[in-house]
Design a protein around this motif. Structure first.
Motif, PDB file in Angstrom:
ATOM      1  N   GLU A 212       0.804  -1.226   0.000  1.00 58.94           N
ATOM      2  CA  GLU A 212       0.000   0.000   0.000  1.00 58.94           C
ATOM      3  C   GLU A 212       0.837   1.276   0.000  1.00 58.94           C
ATOM      4  O   GLU A 212       0.282   2.370   0.125  1.00 58.94           O
ATOM      5  N   SER A 213       2.149   1.173  -0.123  1.00 59.23           N
ATOM      6  CA  SER A 213       2.962   2.382  -0.216  1.00 59.23           C
ATOM      7  C   SER A 213       2.583   3.149  -1.483  1.00 59.23           C
ATOM      8  O   SER A 213       2.084   2.587  -2.450  1.00 59.23           O
ATOM      9  N   LEU A 214       2.819   4.452  -1.468  1.00 57.37           N
ATOM     10  CA  LEU A 214       2.252   5.326  -2.487  1.00 57.37           C
ATOM     11  C   LEU A 214       3.173   5.539  -3.680  1.00 57.37           C
ATOM     12  O   LEU A 214       4.400   5.481  -3.556  1.00 57.37           O
ATOM     13  N   VAL A 215       2.564   5.792  -4.816  1.00 60.64           N
ATOM     14  CA  VAL A 215       3.267   6.201  -6.025  1.00 60.64           C
ATOM     15  C   VAL A 215       2.595   7.466  -6.531  1.00 60.64           C
ATOM     16  O   VAL A 215       1.373   7.573  -6.542  1.00 60.64           O
ATOM     17  N   THR A 216       3.408   8.435  -6.929  1.00 61.34           N
ATOM     18  CA  THR A 216       2.900   9.690  -7.464  1.00 61.34           C
ATOM     19  C   THR A 216       3.171   9.750  -8.954  1.00 61.34           C
ATOM     20  O   THR A 216       4.285   9.476  -9.409  1.00 61.34           O
ATOM     21  N   LEU A 217       2.143  10.091  -9.724  1.00 63.93           N
ATOM     22  CA  LEU A 217       2.254  10.248 -11.168  1.00 63.93           C
ATOM     23  C   LEU A 217       2.065  11.722 -11.505  1.00 63.93           C
ATOM     24  O   LEU A 217       1.040  12.321 -11.175  1.00 63.93           O
ATOM     25  N   ASP A 218       3.064  12.305 -12.138  1.00 63.87           N
ATOM     26  CA  ASP A 218       2.990  13.688 -12.604  1.00 63.87           C
ATOM     27  C   ASP A 218       2.968  13.689 -14.127  1.00 63.87           C
ATOM     28  O   ASP A 218       3.845  13.097 -14.767  1.00 63.87           O
TER      29      ASP A 218
END
Length: 367
Positions: A212-218
């Protein structure tokens, strides 16, 4: 550069993350190298191929900023060949880097960090979303197999990412099948569409973790950036117009069957053993409360599987590439799937009962 007694696994983890995109032979020799940058108690490792750039870091003792490039494959092979519990030291001496571990010494040729090309980030951010690595990894798995590989229509050799309102949608097609999946995200966004190259999608799928660790998409101008854990991926996007997938997904079908995914999958796997190796065709024959799965080959061998279903529609016989059916059934994790049909010349639609976040379209074939 001088680093003393860093655990071998600490070095190998970021190196393995970035080295997947490094080609052994490249028109620019320096792109066979990995860029090592020591700054702010971190050793950053970067690889790029002019379209895709991946960086990852490990923690190291405080020191002055330093940078060098060295063969990615050779350094990785050396680290893998060392014992698991060994400490490794790195030291540059002129145009060489010495790798020391216990009584072992290796001297590798280096090239200046200043000569290493980098992707320059676009300064216009069009959207930014955050979701769990597990969710994104699952979403990719449900769609990535439908991408084309070397199609002359270059925009099919990638995956369409659509951010619209409060969802991210992924679409892939090779012209014979199409996979669409959707996932809700936090926030409300104006519609953005980008096509990510196949290589970017495949590397992203390898590096995401199932937690469940996060990933950021820009989404930037002509680029996308993913950031998760100690890894950053920057990729150019494909400049092209993706087909209107909404026109491909059939609506209004009246013939439906709901079937156990595993029963259907295992029956297809058995039948596929006797399918034609080149054509890979399978006949699905629907009659009242029964589906027959029939494969045959040039040696006059034939496989027939029968499964009980609830079906009272018209009899239907339709052919498919069996690989296209196996691909989707192997990647879903639902208990059941629903197949919807028009006639023998229409595409089939595969969905998950009571879910509206996945659709798979497969073209029929003449056998």
């Amino acid at each position: 550069m001088k680093l003393d007694k860093i655990a071998r696994d600490e070095l190998l983890k970021p190196l393995s993350s970035v080295s997947g995109i490094v080609e052994r032979k490249h028109t620019l020799p320096i792109l066979s190298n990995v860029l090592l940058e020591q700054k702010e108690q971190r050793l950053w490792m970067t690889a790029m191929d002019m379209e895709l750039q991946i960086s990852a870091f490990c923690e190291v003792p405080e020191s002055s900023p330093q940078a060098i490039t060295v063969s990615a494959r050779k350094l990785q092979d050396l680290l893998r060949a060392l014992p698991d519990d060994v400490d490794v030291s790195l030291e540059t001496q002129g145009s060489k880097m010495m790798v020391k571990a216990g009584r072992s010494r290796f001297n590798l040729q280096t090239l200046p960090a200043a000569d290493y090309p980098r992707l320059t980030l676009g300064d216009t951010q069009q959207a930014s979303i955050t979701l769990s690595q597990k969710s994104l990894r699952s979403l990719l798995r449900q769609v990535e197999f439908a991408m084309a590989q070397q199609d002359i229509r270059y925009y099919l050799n990638g995956m369409l990412w659509v951010i619209d309102q409060s969802s991210v949608q992924l679409v892939a097609t090779d012209g014979h099948r199409l996979a669409w999946a959707s996932l809700p995200v936090s926030g409300v966004f104006t519609r953005q569409e980008v096509i990510l190259p196949r290589k970017t999608v495949m590397e992203l799928g390898k590096l995401l973790t199932d937690d469940e660790s996060l990933v950021t998409l820009d989404i930037l101008s002509n680029q996308v950036r993913f950031h998760f854990g100690s890894t950053e991926i920057i990729s150019k996007v494909i400049d092209g117009k993706f087909p209107d997938y909404n026109r491909v997904i059939p609506v209004g079908y009246t013939q439906h069957i709901e079937i156990s995914r595993m029963a259907f999958l295992t029956a297809l796997q058995r039948a596929a053993i006797l399918s034609n190796e080149k054509v890979r065709g399978v006949h699905l024959n629907l009659t009242k409360n029964e589906i027959k799965i029939i494969c045959s080959n040039n040696e006059q061998e034939e496989a027939e599987e029968q499964l009980e279903i609830q079906y009272d529609g018209e009899d239907l016989s339709i052919g498919f590439n069996i690989t296209y059916l196996l691909d989707v059934l192997q990647r879903l994790n639902s208990e059941k799937v629903m197949l919807s049909f028009g006639n023998a010349n229409d595409s089939a639609l595969l969905t998950v009962p009571d879910q509206y976040d996945y659709k798979y379209v497969v073209m029929p074939m003449r056998i």
